[in-house]
Design a protein around this motif. Structure first.
Motif, PDB file in Angstrom:
ATOM      1  N   ALA A  61       0.851  -1.183   0.006  1.00  0.00           N
ATOM      2  CA  ALA A  61      -0.106  -0.004   0.044  1.00  0.00           C
ATOM      3  C   ALA A  61       1.081   1.228  -0.030  1.00  0.00           C
ATOM      4  O   ALA A  61       1.983   1.288   0.614  1.00  0.00           O
ATOM      5  N   SER A 107       2.211   4.417   1.372  1.00  0.00           N
ATOM      6  CA  SER A 107       2.176   4.510   2.760  1.00  0.00           C
ATOM      7  C   SER A 107       2.754   6.041   3.327  1.00  0.00           C
ATOM      8  O   SER A 107       3.041   6.309   4.488  1.00  0.00           O
ATOM      9  N   ARG A 161       5.498   7.206   2.409  1.00  0.00           N
ATOM     10  CA  ARG A 161       6.950   7.330   2.687  1.00  0.00           C
ATOM     11  C   ARG A 161       7.693   8.266   2.460  1.00  0.00           C
ATOM     12  O   ARG A 161       7.605   8.749   1.179  1.00  0.00           O
ATOM     13  N   SER A 165      11.945  -1.409   5.547  1.00  0.00           N
ATOM     14  CA  SER A 165      11.843   0.006   5.058  1.00  0.00           C
ATOM     15  C   SER A 165      11.288   0.220   3.579  1.00  0.00           C
ATOM     16  O   SER A 165      11.120   1.181   3.063  1.00  0.00           O
ATOM     17  N   PHE A 166      11.301  -1.030   2.591  1.00  0.00           N
ATOM     18  CA  PHE A 166      10.792  -0.713   1.432  1.00  0.00           C
ATOM     19  C   PHE A 166       9.455  -0.775   1.283  1.00  0.00           C
ATOM     20  O   PHE A 166       9.006  -0.632   0.426  1.00  0.00           O
ATOM     21  N   PHE A 167       8.761  -1.100   2.563  1.00  0.00           N
ATOM     22  CA  PHE A 167       7.246  -1.086   2.506  1.00  0.00           C
ATOM     23  C   PHE A 167       6.514   0.071   3.439  1.00  0.00           C
ATOM     24  O   PHE A 167       5.339   0.436   3.145  1.00  0.00           O
ATOM     25  N   THR A 168       7.321   0.646   4.365  1.00  0.00           N
ATOM     26  CA  THR A 168       6.653   1.327   5.248  1.00  0.00           C
ATOM     27  C   THR A 168       7.749   2.129   6.079  1.00  0.00           C
ATOM     28  O   THR A 168       8.732   1.856   6.163  1.00  0.00           O
ATOM     29  N   TYR A 198       5.576  -5.246   4.930  1.00  0.00           N
ATOM     30  CA  TYR A 198       4.196  -5.381   4.179  1.00  0.00           C
ATOM     31  C   TYR A 198       2.981  -5.163   4.540  1.00  0.00           C
ATOM     32  O   TYR A 198       2.053  -4.291   4.147  1.00  0.00           O
ATOM     33  N   SER A 218       1.885  -1.622   5.749  1.00  0.00           N
ATOM     34  CA  SER A 218       1.554  -0.912   4.974  1.00  0.00           C
ATOM     35  C   SER A 218      -0.008  -1.402   4.581  1.00  0.00           C
ATOM     36  O   SER A 218      -0.635  -0.405   4.198  1.00  0.00           O
TER      37      SER A 218
END
Lengths: 320, 320
Positions: A308, A310, A312, B37-40, B244, B247
Motif C-alpha cells: 500500500a 504509505s 513514505r 523500509s521498502f514497505f513502510t 508489507y 503498509s
C-alpha cells in the motif's frame, strides 16, 4: 497410449512408529503402476518369485495394469526389503535386503511394452536401465530414478543412461552426491547439461522442485499431520507424474503440462504415505485425487496485492 | 503507520566459501529494518556501543529508518558475533559471541515506538520481548522470533510471550524443538493453540510454510545458484513480511494479505543472501522487489489441465 515402468516388484517388511507389516506388497514398480493407473494404461516390467500369488496379482489386475511383462520364476523368491523408520520419518533404515530373482533381472520387453509412449526406468542397475531404454524406440518421453548405491558404484554407467532420457527424478541428496555440488540449482543445471530436459528434485516433506529450460517450478509437500509409512512416496510421485503426462502425450509435453504433472505426482505421493505400502492407493478414487489437486492450488495460490502507498518519505529515487 | 522492531544491532565477522568480512554491520534488527523500509516507516529499538559510528547510522538514515530508540552507550562496545558457513551454507558455526551492551538490554520505548501498529520482537531474551510487547498497547499485529538457546533455557517465559503475540516466526528445527513433535503441521497446531493466529516456519533453501486458521500456505525458496552469506535471511524475511503487513494495516489483515506478506518476505530474504551482511539490501530497489515477486508467482503457478480422457477400461465405478 500407455506408460511402461521397469523396476522392482517386491515384498517389504516395515516398521514405523505407527505399526508394522511383516510381509506387504512393495517395490518401486508396484507403487509407480498403481499411481499411474489413475491416469492411463500401465504396463509393468519386472520379475517375481513363486511367492507372488493370486492375491498380489489381483492388486495389479483390479487397476487394469498390464502384467504381460511381469515374469514369474518358479523355485525362486521375490525381491525382499526390510526397513524401519524413526519418529521423524525422514530416513529409512535398511534392516535386510534379499535380491533373490531380482539379481539376474535383465528383461526383454514384449512388443506392447516396446511401443509405449512414455517409459519410466525405476531405480535399478543403470546398465539394465539403458538396455531397457534402447528397446523402447517409440517412446516420446522417458525418465529414470536412481539411488546413492548406483551413484557411487556405477557412476559412469548412470551418467551414460541419463544422457538417453528426458527426465531425471532424484532426491536432493542424490543430486548433490551425483554432481558434487551442494547447491541444488547448480546441480540440476549440471544434469540438464548431460541431455535431460527436465530435472525433478524430490524433497521429502518439502515437496518437489522442477528445473526445465523455461525455468523453475516448486510444489510443496502436503502438510499431513500423520505420515504412516513413507515407503514408495517417490515412486508414487513418479507414477502420478508420468501417468499424467502419458495421458497428454498425443500433443507436445509443454512446461504447463510438466507443472501439472509435478502436482499430480505430489498428490499421489501424499496419499501413498497415509497408510502402509500400497494400501491407500489400492482404495484411492479419482474424486479424491482431483479434490487434493485443488487443495494444492489453494496451498500455493496468492494474488498480487501490492504494497500500500504509505506516505513514505524515502523513495527509490532519493536512495544513494 | 509504522512497524517497530526490537532486537540486536551488531557487528558481525563472517566467513563463507565466497570470502570473509572482519567487521560488518549486522544484527537481527538491522536486517529487519532495512527489509521493512521498502514497505513502510520503520522504528528500530536497540542498543549499540561507541564503536557504532556515523557510517553505521547512515545505513539506517538513508533508508529513512527512525533511530530515536537506538541507544548508544559511551564507553562500551556493540554486540559482536563471529560465524562461519561451510559449503552447504545450511548451518552457521558460531566462532565467538560478545554480548557487550546487549547484556543489559531492557528498553523503555519512546512514545512514537509505543504507538506503532505493527511490532516485531526479534530474537532476544523472552522476558525482555514480553516487557516490550506490554509497552505497545496500540499494536494491531505483533510477532516474535526466537532461537534454540531460549527454547531450552527459558522455555516457560518464551511460551508466555508467545501467548501475547499474533505471529510466531521460527525455523523448522526450532518448532520441532519447542513442541517436541517431529511433524511440522502438528507442531504448528500446538503453537497456534497457545494463542498466535499465524505460525510461519522458515525452511532455509526450501522457503517458508505458513499455518493459519484458514489453512496452509507454502512459498518456495528462490533457486539462487550462488548464496554468498545466509546471515540475516530470516530477519530479512520477517522485515518484508511485517513491513508489507504494516503498509496494509489500516484494514483487516486477511489471509490473502498474509500470503502476499510471506512472498514479499521470501523476496527480501532471497536478496539478502546474495551478498555479505546487509550489502545487497542497502542497494536494493523497489523495481527489483516487484520483479522478483513476479518471479515467485511464475515459480509457483500452474493451471489445472485435467488428465486427458484415455479410453481407459478401469474407472472409479468398477474398482473394488
Amino acid at each position: 497410449m500407455a506408460v511402461t515402468v521397469v523396476g522392482s516388484v517386491a515384498f517389504d517388511a516395515l516398521e514405523t512408529p505407527f505399526g508394522k507389516r511383516d510381509r506387504i506388497l512393495g517395490g518401486a514398480a508396484t507403487h509407480f503402476s498403481l499411481a499411474a493407473s489413475f491416469f492411463t494404461d500401465v504396463r509393468v516390467v519386472g520379475v517375481v518369485g513363486e511367492d507372488f500369488g493370486a492375491e498380489e496379482l489381483a492388486v495389479f489386475e483390479v487397476r487394469g495394469i498390464n502384467t504381460d511383462d511381469l515374469d514369474r520364476v518358479d523355485g525362486a523368491r521375490s525381491f525382499f526389503w526390510a526397513g524401519r523408520y524413526e519418529e521423524d520419518m525422514a530416513v529409512a533404515h535398511t534392516l535386510d535386503t534379499q535380491l533373490n530373482v531380482f539379481a539376474e533381472f535383465d528383461p526383454a520387453l514384449s512388443e506392447g511394452a516396446r511401443e509405449s509412449a512414455v517409459v519410466f526406468l525405476a531405480n535399478i542397475q543403470p546398465d539394465v536401465q539403458r538396455r531397457v531404454r534402447e528397446q523402447c524406440e517409440a517412446a516420446v518421453l522417458t525418465g529414470l530414478d536412481s539411488m546413492n548405491y548406483w551413484i557411487t558404484s556405477a557412476r559412469d554407467s548412470l551418467l551414460q543412461t541419463m544422457r538417453a532420457v528426458d527426465v531425471v527424478v532424484l532426491n536432493d541428496a542424490e543430486i548433490r552426491m551425483l554432481t558434487h555440488d551442494p547447491n541444488l540449482a547448480r546441480g540440476a543445471r549440471q544434469i540438464r547439461a548431460l541431455g535431460p530436459r527436465v530435472v525433478v528434485a524430490k524433497q521429502g516433506s518439502y515437496g518437489a522442485a522442477m528445473f526445465t529450460e523455461e525455468g523453475f517450478f516448486s510444489v510443496p509437500g502436503y502438510p499431513l499431520e500423520t505420515v504412516v509409512d513413507p515407503t514408495g512416496a517417490g515412486d508414487s510421485f513418479a507414477g502420478g507424474f508420468f501417468g499424467y503426462l502419458d495421458s497428454h502425450s498425443a500433443s507436445p509435453i509443454t512446461d504447463e503440462k510438466l507443472r501439472c504433472a509435478a502436482v499430480y505426482g505430489s498428490v499421489l505421493a501424499s496419499f501413498s504415505i497415509e497408510e502402509f505400502g500400497s494400501e491407500r492407493l489400492q482404495r484411492l478414487t479419482h474424486a479424491e485425487i482431483e479434490q487434493r489437486f485443488d487443495e494444492f492450488r489453494r496451498m500455493t495460490h496468492f494474488e498480487a496485492i501490492r504494497p500500500a502507498a504509505s506516505g513514505r518519505t524515502v523513495t527509490t529515487s532519493n536512495r544513494r
